[in-house]
Enzyme design. Structure first.
Site, PDB file in Angstrom:
ATOM      1  N   CYS A   1     -35.513  57.505  13.553  1.00 17.42           N
ATOM      2  CA  CYS A   1     -36.331  58.528  14.306  1.00 17.42           C
ATOM      3  C   CYS A   1     -35.537  58.705  15.719  1.00 17.42           C
ATOM      4  CB  CYS A   1     -37.485  57.862  14.604  1.00 17.42           C
ATOM      5  SG  CYS A   1     -38.765  59.016  15.536  1.00 17.42           S
ATOM      6  N   ALA A   2     -35.193  59.775  15.824  1.00 18.99           N
ATOM      7  CA  ALA A   2     -34.356  59.714  17.308  1.00 18.99           C
ATOM      8  C   ALA A   2     -34.884  61.034  18.153  1.00 18.99           C
ATOM      9  CB  ALA A   2     -32.787  60.190  17.298  1.00 18.99           C
TER      10      ALA A   2
ATOM     11  N   GLU B   1     -41.496  55.100   4.645  1.00 14.91           N
ATOM     12  CA  GLU B   1     -40.733  54.624   5.494  1.00 14.91           C
ATOM     13  C   GLU B   1     -40.045  55.345   6.474  1.00 14.91           C
ATOM     14  OE1 GLU B   1     -37.331  52.225   4.041  1.00 14.91           O
ATOM     15  OE2 GLU B   1     -36.947  51.356   6.107  1.00 14.91           O
TER      16      GLU B   1
ATOM     17  N   THR C   1     -44.259  63.124  20.236  1.00 18.08           N
ATOM     18  CA  THR C   1     -45.613  62.920  20.024  1.00 18.08           C
ATOM     19  C   THR C   1     -45.854  63.859  18.700  1.00 18.08           C
ATOM     20  OG1 THR C   1     -46.520  61.956  21.841  1.00 18.08           O
ATOM     21  CG2 THR C   1     -48.001  62.871  20.240  1.00 18.08           C
TER      22      THR C   1
ATOM     23  N   VAL D   1     -39.392  50.553  20.367  1.00 19.02           N
ATOM     24  CA  VAL D   1     -40.501  49.778  20.154  1.00 19.02           C
ATOM     25  C   VAL D   1     -41.907  50.589  20.776  1.00 19.02           C
ATOM     26  CG1 VAL D   1     -41.850  47.684  20.401  1.00 19.02           C
ATOM     27  CG2 VAL D   1     -39.829  47.466  19.233  1.00 19.02           C
TER      28      VAL D   1
ATOM     29  N   ASN E   1     -35.128  49.495  21.579  1.00 15.47           N
ATOM     30  CA  ASN E   1     -35.224  50.540  22.374  1.00 15.47           C
ATOM     31  C   ASN E   1     -36.290  51.215  22.140  1.00 15.47           C
ATOM     32  OD1 ASN E   1     -32.760  49.667  23.827  1.00 15.47           O
ATOM     33  ND2 ASN E   1     -31.419  50.343  22.095  1.00 15.47           N
TER      34      ASN E   1
ATOM     35  N   LYS F   1     -41.387  66.345  27.342  1.00 19.66           N
ATOM     36  CA  LYS F   1     -42.111  67.647  26.798  1.00 19.66           C
ATOM     37  C   LYS F   1     -43.186  67.473  25.671  1.00 19.66           C
ATOM     38  CE  LYS F   1     -38.126  70.490  27.443  1.00 19.66           C
ATOM     39  NZ  LYS F   1     -37.411  71.364  26.804  1.00 19.66           N
ATOM     40  N   GLY F   2     -43.176  66.101  25.099  1.00 18.51           N
ATOM     41  CA  GLY F   2     -44.319  65.884  24.105  1.00 18.51           C
ATOM     42  C   GLY F   2     -43.727  66.001  22.869  1.00 18.51           C
TER      43      GLY F   2
END
Length: 166
Positions: A74-75, A70, A87, A115, A113, A83-84
Site C-alpha cells: 500500500c503506497a 491481505e 482514506t 503504521v 513508516n 487530500k484524503g
C-alpha cells in the site's frame, strides 16, 4: 480518472476502476504513435498492471477461505494523503474485501513508516482473527508489524467519506 476523484464520484467496484485504467492505457496508444515511448510503455504497463491485479485476485482466493484478505503493498503519495485519497482508497478496499465471500478481516505486515496510516484507518496491532487462521499465510518481514482490521458486515465503506463530510 482525475475528474472522477475531483468531483468525489469514487469507484464503487473494482471493475469500474479497472475500466478506467484500461481506458487510460488505450488512450495512450490512440493518441501517440507506435514508435513513441508513451505507446510502448502503455502496452507494457497495462500488461504488468493487469497481471498484478489478476495475481492478487488469485492469491486472495487462496486465503479467502481463512476469513481474511491481505494488503501486501500500500503506497499513497504524501500530497495525496493530505487530500484524503489514502482514506478513500482504504474505504474502497474494505468494501471490496468485505464483499468477498467469507472475508471478515483485512491483515497486513506494516513497516514502521506506515503504521500510523493503518492506525488512522481503523487497524490495530491486536488481531481479533484466530491466529491459526492467518499465521503461516502472511509473510512477516524483518521489522514488520502484523496489523488487522475487522470488517463490519453492514457498514457501507465506499460511502463512509461522503457520509462523514455531510
Amino acid at each position: 480518472m482525475s475528474k472522477r476523484v475531483e468531483s468525489e464520484q469514487y469507484y464503487i467496484t473494482l471493475e469500474m476502476f479497472l475500466t478506467d485504467v484500461r481506458r487510460m492505457f488505450a488512450n495512450a496508444r490512440t493518441y501517440n504513435s507506435p514508435d513513441t515511448i508513451y505507446f510502448k510503455c502503455s502496452t507494457r504497463l497495462e500488461s504488468f498492471f493487469l497481471g498484478k491485479v489478476q495475481a492478487g485476485l488469485q492469491s486472495s482466493s487462496k486465503i479467502q477461505h481463512q476469513g481474511f484478505a491481505e494488503i501486501a503493498f500500500c503506497a499513497v503519495m504524501d500530497n495525496e494523503l493530505i487530500k484524503g485519497c489514502g482514506t478513500r482508497l482504504m474505504n474502497h478496499l474494505k468494501q471490496h474485501a468485505r464483499d468477498m465471500e467469507g472475508v471478515t478481516h483485512l491483515l497486513t505486515c506494516a513497516d514502521s513508516n506506515i503504521v500510523d496510516y493503518f492506525l488512522k484507518q481503523g487497524f490495530t496491532k491486536e488481531i481479533t482473527l484466530e491466529k491459526d487462521r492467518w499465521q503461516g499465510y502472511i509473510k512477516v518481514y524483518d521489522g514488520g508489524i502484523i496489523m488487522g482490521c475487522e470488517l463490519h458486515p453492514k457498514l457501507p465503506y465506499s460511502y463512509t467519506t461522503t457520509m462523514t463530510s455531510h
